[in-house]
Design an enzyme around this catalytic site. Structure first.
Site, PDB file in Angstrom:
ATOM      1  CD  GLN A   1     -62.100  25.249 126.601  1.00 47.17           C
ATOM      2  OE1 GLN A   1     -62.875  24.702 127.391  1.00 47.17           O
ATOM      3  NE2 GLN A   1     -62.247  26.505 126.230  1.00 47.17           N
TER       4      GLN A   1
ATOM      5  CG  HIS B   1     -64.606  27.066 122.514  1.00 45.35           C
ATOM      6  ND1 HIS B   1     -63.573  27.918 122.788  1.00 45.35           N
ATOM      7  CD2 HIS B   1     -65.726  27.837 122.543  1.00 45.35           C
ATOM      8  CE1 HIS B   1     -64.048  29.150 122.995  1.00 45.35           C
ATOM      9  NE2 HIS B   1     -65.349  29.127 122.842  1.00 45.35           N
TER      10      HIS B   1
ATOM     11  CG  HIS C   1     -71.174  32.875 123.696  1.00 43.30           C
ATOM     12  ND1 HIS C   1     -71.128  34.249 123.540  1.00 43.30           N
ATOM     13  CD2 HIS C   1     -70.003  32.407 123.173  1.00 43.30           C
ATOM     14  CE1 HIS C   1     -69.985  34.588 122.963  1.00 43.30           C
ATOM     15  NE2 HIS C   1     -69.287  33.495 122.730  1.00 43.30           N
ATOM     16  CD  GLU C   2     -69.168  28.846 121.308  1.00 40.28           C
ATOM     17  OE1 GLU C   2     -68.782  28.574 120.161  1.00 40.28           O
ATOM     18  OE2 GLU C   2     -68.632  29.727 122.007  1.00 40.28           O
TER      19      GLU C   2
ATOM     20  CE  LYS D   1     -67.877  35.559 118.528  1.00 44.13           C
ATOM     21  NZ  LYS D   1     -66.743  35.653 119.464  1.00 44.13           N
ATOM     22  CG  HIS D   2     -69.479  30.975 116.642  1.00 46.01           C
ATOM     23  ND1 HIS D   2     -68.510  31.694 115.993  1.00 46.01           N
ATOM     24  CD2 HIS D   2     -69.151  31.029 117.972  1.00 46.01           C
ATOM     25  CE1 HIS D   2     -67.620  32.163 116.871  1.00 46.01           C
ATOM     26  NE2 HIS D   2     -67.992  31.772 118.085  1.00 46.01           N
TER      27      HIS D   2
END
Ligand code: AMP
Length: 264
Positions: free
Chosen positions: A72, A99, A152-153, A156-157
């Site tokens: 990013q 990101h 969060h990363e 979620k991923h």
């Protein structure tokens, strides 16, 4: 009996939808045990069955085909109408930041939030902290050190590729990928500078392809005046996280043919 028919399930794991080993369509342990008992006078067959069972669980739990490695441009995160907040360590470098590393499927879909029993644990990446702060900077508000963004990363991923990369492996792989392609240098070598000028989408794509050897996908967003600008650059990585590959599929969405590259 043919071993595959013994299981009577397909080996095409890509057709198995969302990753969740708990709901995996493998034979129930009851069925397995019953069949094993009847076959227990044949030790070789038993070993083969156990091996096949492990292979099926392992391969089916990897419900993705490749990763998007997404970097990013911080100037484009910050100059939108939402603005941004610098972390406690101060303004990040004027460089692309990570990101995320996102497992994706060839059909364009992707798994998410795959294992709530394995939440982000910062203590597992304590040795990576200084590199995380410089290469994966948080810019959301209120100001923070990055744990929320990284958590969060991972949640979620990262949890969707945990059969391949554990938490430390997930973050260290992403940090290592960033060292393999210097996006800002790739753009600047082609005369594309973060100075608020407009550049053709094609020239940006070509510059990254020239430097990395692979065609990237460019994501745009809009600044507070509504101008389309270079926001994120996607490159694809093989499913073990070991190197760049051509993207099997690109995300959807589009930039204008000419986009701004804002300063930071
Ligand atoms: P994802 O869900 O992985 O697609 O990421 C999107 C989320 O990440 C959104 O909530 C964004 O606001 C947040 N985000 C994106 N870039 C950053 C950044 N540099 N710092 C903090 N949060 C970010």
């Amino acid at each position: 009996m043919d071993i595959l028919h013994f299981y009577s399930i397909p080996l095409h794991t890509h057709n198995i939808s969302p990753i969740n080993t708990h709901t995996l369509n493998t034979p129930s342990s009851h069925t397995l045990n019953t069949n094993m008992k009847t076959q227990s006078n044949n030790p070789l067959l038993l070993i083969k069955l156990l091996t096949l069972h492990s292979l099926l669980v392992l391969s089916a739990s990897q419900d993705f085909d490749f990763f998007y490695f997404v970097q990013q441009w911080p100037g484009s995160f910050c100059d939108t109408r939402h603005g941004c907040c610098y972390p406690g360590t101060g303004k990040p470098a004027s460089d692309f930041g990570i990101h995320g590393l996102w497992p994706n499927r060839k059909d364009g879909s992707y798994p998410s939030n795959c294992d709530s029993s394995n939440p982000f644990d910062a203590s597992k990446i304590s040795d990576l902290m200084s590199q995380m702060k410089s290469d994966w900077p948080t810019l959301s508000c209120p100001s923070s050190e990055g744990l929320t963004f990284w958590g969060h990363e991972w949640d979620k991923h990262g949890t969707c590729s945990e059969s391949v990369l554990d938490q430390h492996g997930y973050f260290s792989t992403a940090l290592n990928l960033k060292t393999q392609i210097n996006l800002l240098q790739a753009l600047e070598s082609a005369g594309i500078h973060p100075n608020g000028s407009e550049y053709s989408l094609t020239s940006i794509r070509d510059a990254v392809k020239e430097a990395s050897g692979y065609t990237p996908w460019i994501e745009c967003n809009t600044d507070s005046s509504g101008n389309s600008q270079l926001y994120q650059i996607y490159l694809c990585v093989d499913s073990s996280g070991s190197g760049f590959v051509e993207c099997p599929v690109f995300p959807t969405g589009s930039c204008g043919s000419s986009i701004e590259f804002p300063s930071f």
